[in-house]
Design an enzyme around this catalytic site. Structure first.
Site, PDB file in Angstrom:
ATOM      1  CB  CYS A  64      25.394  53.097  55.708  1.00 53.56           C
ATOM      2  SG  CYS A  64      26.737  52.186  55.203  1.00 53.56           S
ATOM      3  CB  CYS A  67      23.929  46.900  55.224  1.00 55.43           C
ATOM      4  SG  CYS A  67      25.060  46.104  56.372  1.00 55.43           S
ATOM      5  CB  CYS A 141      29.432  50.062  61.262  1.00 59.67           C
ATOM      6  SG  CYS A 141      29.377  48.610  60.336  1.00 59.67           S
ATOM      7  CG  PHE A 268      42.072  29.960  41.797  1.00 62.70           C
ATOM      8  CD1 PHE A 268      42.351  30.980  41.148  1.00 62.70           C
ATOM      9  CD2 PHE A 268      41.354  28.949  41.312  1.00 62.70           C
ATOM     10  CE1 PHE A 268      42.153  30.795  39.725  1.00 62.70           C
ATOM     11  CE2 PHE A 268      41.363  28.806  39.998  1.00 62.70           C
ATOM     12  CZ  PHE A 268      41.565  29.790  39.279  1.00 62.70           C
ATOM     13  CD  GLU A 288      46.822  33.575  44.739  1.00 59.73           C
ATOM     14  OE1 GLU A 288      46.044  32.847  44.884  1.00 59.73           O
ATOM     15  OE2 GLU A 288      47.078  34.631  43.982  1.00 59.73           O
ATOM     16  CG  ASP A 335      38.290  30.049  47.359  1.00 58.83           C
ATOM     17  OD1 ASP A 335      37.322  30.520  46.940  1.00 58.83           O
ATOM     18  OD2 ASP A 335      38.959  30.558  48.505  1.00 58.83           O
ATOM     19  CB  CYS A 361      32.756  34.407  46.294  1.00 59.26           C
ATOM     20  SG  CYS A 361      33.840  35.008  45.031  1.00 59.26           S
TER      21      CYS A 361
HETATM   22  C1  LIG Z   1      38.623  33.962  46.412  1.00 58.61           C
HETATM   23  S1  LIG Z   1      40.260  34.179  46.570  1.00 58.61           S
HETATM   24  C2  LIG Z   1      40.728  32.818  47.419  1.00 58.61           C
HETATM   25  C3  LIG Z   1      42.100  32.831  48.142  1.00 58.61           C
HETATM   26  C4  LIG Z   1      42.462  31.543  49.070  1.00 58.61           C
HETATM   27  N1  LIG Z   1      41.850  30.078  48.633  1.00 58.61           N
HETATM   28  C5  LIG Z   1      41.749  32.009  50.511  1.00 58.61           C
HETATM   29  O1  LIG Z   1      40.705  31.426  50.851  1.00 58.61           O
HETATM   30  O2  LIG Z   1      42.101  32.905  51.090  1.00 58.61           O
HETATM   31  C6  LIG Z   1      40.858  34.075  45.050  1.00 58.61           C
HETATM   32  C7  LIG Z   1      42.309  33.904  44.656  1.00 58.61           C
HETATM   33  O3  LIG Z   1      42.423  33.689  43.299  1.00 58.61           O
HETATM   34  C8  LIG Z   1      43.796  34.258  42.860  1.00 58.61           C
HETATM   35  N2  LIG Z   1      43.739  34.575  41.337  1.00 58.61           N
HETATM   36  C9  LIG Z   1      42.729  35.543  40.824  1.00 58.61           C
HETATM   37  N3  LIG Z   1      43.050  35.261  39.543  1.00 58.61           N
HETATM   38  C10 LIG Z   1      43.813  34.278  39.274  1.00 58.61           C
HETATM   39  C11 LIG Z   1      44.258  33.540  38.165  1.00 58.61           C
HETATM   40  N4  LIG Z   1      44.096  34.034  37.029  1.00 58.61           N
HETATM   41  N5  LIG Z   1      45.296  32.509  38.313  1.00 58.61           N
HETATM   42  C12 LIG Z   1      45.807  32.144  39.477  1.00 58.61           C
HETATM   43  N6  LIG Z   1      45.078  32.679  40.752  1.00 58.61           N
HETATM   44  C13 LIG Z   1      44.430  33.886  40.542  1.00 58.61           C
HETATM   45  C14 LIG Z   1      43.649  35.730  43.512  1.00 58.61           C
HETATM   46  O4  LIG Z   1      44.920  36.377  43.870  1.00 58.61           O
HETATM   47  C15 LIG Z   1      43.161  35.213  45.022  1.00 58.61           C
HETATM   48  O5  LIG Z   1      44.184  34.882  46.001  1.00 58.61           O
END
Ligand SMILES: C[S@@+](CC[C@H](N)C(=O)[O-])C[C@H]1O[C@@H](n2cnc3c(N)ncnc32)[C@H](O)[C@@H]1O
Length: 404
Positions: A64, A67, A141, A268, A288, A335, A361
């Site tokens: 798989c 992982c 899994c 975000f 967002e 984020d 991330c």
């Molecule tokens: C890592 S996720 C974090 C979401 C939220 N903070 C959470 O923890 O559930 C990143 C977020 O950024 C948004 N995103 C991606 N590109 C973006 C952009 N150019 N402008 C605004 N938001 C964006 C995505 O839709 C997503 O919801």
């Protein structure tokens, strides 16, 4: 066969020998034999194993591709993940304190992308084999939450009725308190009779919600997710932190950093993972890029009791970051996706915001954006690494920045 010394692990978790030569499923300090094929070693045999090598806990590990690091001890993986972040920061000239890593327990994943296809005898569902489009079935899994595992059977049943002869279904399965929230792509086109067949199947299988190619087919139970005191129904397939444990660890760090701030902007913001718990103490402006996520957050807030005001704004923060003079908040939670938040951090670096909780991330873009903030006279106090993708090379982190 020639022998090679593995020097380090790359960002994808592969061992790397001089060359560089990439050797999957090997560990630093090991001597291995193998055939060189470009930059890859093939037919690898471990001649001298590392002390950190362990018996993989999952019987599917060899085949798989879900992982990549089960052959390494938990301590090794934990130290390696922290070191990846440390080195990414060091490459930008940044040194900081690291808090002990938070690792999600076994069988905690509440969300997974499952692949499924029809076979002569019926259907199969699972994850892709390593570096291949072959599907491996994974009934035992070790990462999926026990209540998410039935999604494997759901994916099979949907493939039987909805996959084309040669095509593959991509099934995003999310565990909600009232059942499975299933979103499918890559299947047969929807027409009237097929749509009613899918709706009947969704009921029979007891799904909370079934979505086919972005079309909601059936909502048998509300597929809400808890976010602080609010219940939010995310749009189908929307982003959600991979484990409840990981979400709690990220949230705990962000809440600690934000402290007693009374006006916070959550950039975000997704569906409100941070905004809604923050709203227990502070007024929050959530920003967002996806409108349906903002709508879900807003509805969740309106139906919840005892929260401070939350406002929402749909905005592309890459092309149209909030300008420094408009960042009039006591704290920022940010984020971004893997690409980071380059344009927004240039504005933050010019702003007067006292405190930033930076969730990421991607160690490389985190370090790049941290350097921008530090050039703008912010200080990085500490980093909390969170491992919610256990046994994978994925890494999450939160950093505390304040204005000097
Ligand atoms: C890592 S996720 C974090 C979401 C939220 N903070 C959470 O923890 O559930 C990143 C977020 O950024 C948004 N995103 C991606 N590109 C973006 C952009 N150019 N402008 C605004 N938001 C964006 C995505 O839709 C997503 O919801």
């Amino acid at each position: 066969m020639a022998e090679f010394q593995i020097n380090r692990l790359g960002h994808q978790g592969d061992g790397i020998a001089d060359g560089p030569l990439f050797a999957p499923l090997t560990l630093p300090g090991e001597t291995v034999s193998g055939e060189v094929d470009g930059t890859q070693l093939r037919d690898i045999r471990v001649v001298t194993p590392s002390d950190d090598r362990v018996k993989p806990p999952c019987r599917h590990f060899k085949a798989c591709g879900g992982c990549g690091l089960q052959h390494a001890s938990d301590t090794f993986v934990a130290d390696w993940k922290v070191d990846v972040v440390r080195h990414a920061l060091a490459a930008q000239g940044i040194v900081t304190e690291f808090r002990p890593i938070e690792t999600s327990p076994v069988a905690a994943r509440r969300r997974a992308s499952i692949s499924a296809r029809r076979t002569k005898k019926g259907a199969m569902a699972g994850f892709h084999q390593r570096a291949s489009d072959v599907i491996v079935e994974i009934p035992d899994c070790q990462v999926l939450h026990p209540d998410l595992k039935p999604a494997l059977d759901v994916a099979k049943q949907l493939a039987v009725i909805g996959a084309s002869r040669k095509g593959e279904l991509s099934v995003t399965a999310t565990l909600a308190p009232e059942g499975l929230d299933i979103s499918v792509a890559g299947g047969k086109p929807l027409d009237g009779p097929f749509q009613s067949q899918l709706a009947q199947e969704a009921q029979k299988m007891g799904l909370a919600r079934l979505t086919w190619d972005d079309e909601v087919i059936a909502t048998c139970f509300p597929p809400w997710q808890p976010m602080g005191k609010a219940k939010v129904t995310p749009p189908p397939g929307a982003f959600l932190q991979a484990t409840a444990h990981g979400e709690e660890a990220l949230l705990r760090a962000a809440l600690e950093i934000v402290g007693d701030a009374s006006k916070v902007v959550d950039l975000f913001a997704g569906c409100g993972t941070f905004s809604l718990p923050l709203a227990e103490k502070a007024e929050v402006h959530a920003v967002e890029g996806i409108r349906s996520m903002m709508k879900a957050l807003d509805q969740g807030w309106r139906q919840a009791q005892g929260l401070k005001r939350v406002t929402t704004e749909t905005r592309d923060l890459f092309r149209n970051p909030i300008l420094a003079q408009d960042l009039r908040y006591d704290a920022v939670v940010i984020d971004p996706p893997r690409a980071g938040a380059e344009a927004q951090c240039i504005e933050l670096a010019k702003s007067k915001v006292p405190t930033i909780a930076f969730v990421s991330c991607n160690p490389v873009t985190f370090a790049r954006d941290a350097a921008t903030l530090i050039r703008g006279d912010y200080k990085l106090h500490w980093v909390q690494v969170v491992d919610q993708f256990r046994w994978s090379p994925h890494i999450e982190m939160v950093g505390k920045f304040t204005r000097v």
